[in-house]
Write a protein that holds these residues in place. Structure first.
Motif, PDB file in Angstrom:
ATOM      1  N   THR A   9       0.798  -1.192   0.002  1.00  8.26           N
ATOM      2  CA  THR A   9      -0.020   0.118  -0.100  1.00  8.26           C
ATOM      3  C   THR A   9       0.887   1.253  -0.097  1.00  8.26           C
ATOM      4  OG1 THR A   9      -1.809   1.175   1.032  1.00  8.26           O
ATOM      5  CG2 THR A   9      -0.040   0.285   2.476  1.00  8.26           C
ATOM      6  N   PRO A  13      -5.551   5.089   2.035  1.00  8.27           N
ATOM      7  CA  PRO A  13      -6.281   4.270   3.294  1.00  8.27           C
ATOM      8  C   PRO A  13      -7.782   4.080   3.084  1.00  8.27           C
ATOM      9  CG  PRO A  13      -5.853   6.577   3.991  1.00  8.27           C
ATOM     10  CD  PRO A  13      -5.009   6.527   2.762  1.00  8.27           C
ATOM     11  N   ALA A  14      -8.465   4.561   2.159  1.00 10.52           N
ATOM     12  CA  ALA A  14      -9.843   4.317   2.160  1.00 10.52           C
ATOM     13  C   ALA A  14      -9.945   3.194   1.074  1.00 10.52           C
ATOM     14  CB  ALA A  14     -10.472   5.492   1.079  1.00 10.52           C
ATOM     15  N   GLU A  17      -8.825   0.334   3.451  1.00  9.41           N
ATOM     16  CA  GLU A  17      -9.818  -0.227   4.476  1.00  9.41           C
ATOM     17  C   GLU A  17     -10.738  -1.377   3.733  1.00  9.41           C
ATOM     18  OE1 GLU A  17     -13.349   1.827   7.003  1.00  9.41           O
ATOM     19  OE2 GLU A  17     -12.595   3.076   5.777  1.00  9.41           O
ATOM     20  N   VAL A  18     -11.353  -1.137   2.631  1.00  9.61           N
ATOM     21  CA  VAL A  18     -12.382  -2.126   1.883  1.00  9.61           C
ATOM     22  C   VAL A  18     -11.430  -3.434   1.628  1.00  9.61           C
ATOM     23  CG1 VAL A  18     -13.876  -0.407   1.239  1.00  9.61           C
ATOM     24  CG2 VAL A  18     -12.051  -0.956  -0.353  1.00  9.61           C
ATOM     25  N   LEU A  20      -9.037  -4.600   3.771  1.00  9.91           N
ATOM     26  CA  LEU A  20      -8.841  -5.386   4.832  1.00  9.91           C
ATOM     27  C   LEU A  20     -10.243  -5.653   5.434  1.00  9.91           C
ATOM     28  CD1 LEU A  20      -6.387  -2.895   6.867  1.00  9.91           C
ATOM     29  CD2 LEU A  20      -5.986  -5.243   6.005  1.00  9.91           C
ATOM     30  N   LEU A  21     -11.315  -5.076   4.934  1.00  7.99           N
ATOM     31  CA  LEU A  21     -12.695  -5.626   5.240  1.00  7.99           C
ATOM     32  C   LEU A  21     -12.845  -7.036   4.447  1.00  7.99           C
ATOM     33  CD1 LEU A  21     -14.794  -2.378   5.375  1.00  7.99           C
ATOM     34  CD2 LEU A  21     -14.558  -3.624   7.197  1.00  7.99           C
ATOM     35  N   THR A  44      -2.976   6.154   7.202  1.00 14.94           N
ATOM     36  CA  THR A  44      -2.711   4.768   7.063  1.00 14.94           C
ATOM     37  C   THR A  44      -2.364   4.056   8.326  1.00 14.94           C
ATOM     38  OG1 THR A  44      -2.090   5.087   4.661  1.00 14.94           O
ATOM     39  CG2 THR A  44      -1.504   2.884   5.603  1.00 14.94           C
ATOM     40  N   LEU A  47      -5.416   3.730  10.631  1.00 15.79           N
ATOM     41  CA  LEU A  47      -6.312   2.732   9.968  1.00 15.79           C
ATOM     42  C   LEU A  47      -5.762   1.373  10.406  1.00 15.79           C
ATOM     43  CD1 LEU A  47      -8.696   2.089   8.220  1.00 15.79           C
ATOM     44  CD2 LEU A  47      -6.963   1.869   6.208  1.00 15.79           C
ATOM     45  N   SER A  50      -6.406   0.334  13.960  1.00 19.17           N
ATOM     46  CA  SER A  50      -7.754   0.295  14.309  1.00 19.17           C
ATOM     47  C   SER A  50      -8.250  -0.976  14.023  1.00 19.17           C
ATOM     48  CB  SER A  50      -8.781   1.512  13.769  1.00 19.17           C
ATOM     49  OG  SER A  50      -8.745   1.184  11.971  1.00 19.17           O
ATOM     50  N   PHE A  51      -7.679  -1.482  12.740  1.00 18.35           N
ATOM     51  CA  PHE A  51      -7.887  -3.086  12.346  1.00 18.35           C
ATOM     52  C   PHE A  51      -7.168  -3.917  13.088  1.00 18.35           C
ATOM     53  CE2 PHE A  51      -9.967  -1.385   8.493  1.00 18.35           C
ATOM     54  CZ  PHE A  51     -10.865  -2.213   8.256  1.00 18.35           C
ATOM     55  N   LYS A 133     -18.727   1.081   1.540  1.00 16.34           N
ATOM     56  CA  LYS A 133     -18.013  -0.045   2.173  1.00 16.34           C
ATOM     57  C   LYS A 133     -18.644  -1.204   1.607  1.00 16.34           C
ATOM     58  CE  LYS A 133     -15.605   3.328   3.868  1.00 16.34           C
ATOM     59  NZ  LYS A 133     -14.558   3.963   3.325  1.00 16.34           N
TER      60      LYS A 133
END
Length: 264
Positions: A9, A13-14, A17-18, A20-21, A44, A47, A50-51, A133
């Motif tokens: 990466t 970060p956007a 995020e998806v 990692l989801l 980043t 993010l 948080s994950f 998302k």
């Protein structure tokens, strides 16, 4: 089989995020996730932190300073950090089909590396997904380009493995998998490749020259690539020259590779 999932990466970060989801939605989870970060800023890092609190497996942040496009270098650092014998490598601007990891685990064979394809998402769909998302595979399949790449047909994968896109040039660095021992044998990525392009093909050629067979994963290992502007291709001609040199001289070992980061 336990695997390490490496995600490269840089300052998006956007999209990460998806991505990692979609990892959290896998039918088979990797043993660990390594975010190979080529110098992203604080957003980043926040993010990923948080994950890390949400992930049921280790989520490691492998970072290097931002000194231009150095994808080969950060991928090498992630390879060295991987704790598992098999590494599946993706980019942080893709969304994984729920059976992506399961497909790669099933497809792995000793003495081989794997490469797959991707489904291209359009600009409008990409904006929608990044906003909502919503990473439902049915939505992504119906609204993406190159529909054939989105068909999940694992029964056909082994039949096509050595028949589809045989040329080692034809790989996608955003969807590859290797035995760590094979990467160590060829000294990983060649870090003389900077800027966009060809570092993945050059690695594939050295692996083939070293006796590691390429298998193309078709009908599985599906990923959806988020639309974005193309990176600068200012180094493309030089990287093409270096790639041709590797092929002509049948090289197997990268002089500027994994060993650069090993301290004794």
């Amino acid at each position: 089989m336990q695997i390490s999932l490496s995600i490269s990466t840089y300052n998006w970060p956007a999209a990460l995020e998806v991505c990692l989801l979609s990892v959290l939605g896998q039918t088979v989870m990797p043993a660990e996730v390594l975010v190979a970060d080529d110098g992203s800023g604080g957003a980043t890092r926040e993010l990923i932190t948080s994950f890390q609190q949400r992930f049921p497996i280790p989520l490691k942040h492998i970072w290097q300073a931002d000194e231009g496009f150095r994808l080969a270098g950060i991928r090498n650092k992630a390879i060295l950090a991987a704790a598992q014998p098999y590494i599946v490598q993706i980019d942080g601007d893709v969304i994984l089909h729920p059976q992506f990891v399961e497909d790669h685990v099933r497809f792995a064979r000793p003495g081989c590396f794997a490469t797959g394809s991707r489904v291209l998402m359009g600009e409008a769909l990409s904006r929608e997904v990044l906003t909502t998302k919503n990473i439902n595979a049915t939505l992504l399949r119906k609204n993406s380009k190159n529909f054939f790449n989105s068909l999940h047909m694992p029964w056909i994968s082994d039949f096509l493995a050595h028949r589809y896109k045989k040329d080692p040039f034809d790989v996608k660095g955003c969807n590859m998998a290797f035995w760590k021992a094979d990467l160590e044998k060829v000294n990983g990525y060649n870090e003389i490749f900077t800027g966009w392009g060809r570092e993945d093909s050059e690695l594939a050629i050295r692996l083939v020259n070293a006796g590691v067979r390429k298998r193309f994963l078709k009908g599985g290992g599906i990923m959806y690539h988020i639309h974005h502007r193309e990176a600068s291709r200012g180094r493309e001609a030089e990287n093409d020259r270096l790639l041709a040199q590797t092929r002509l001289e049948r090289r197997t070992f990268a002089e500027e590779g994994l060993s650069r980061h090993i301290t004794h």
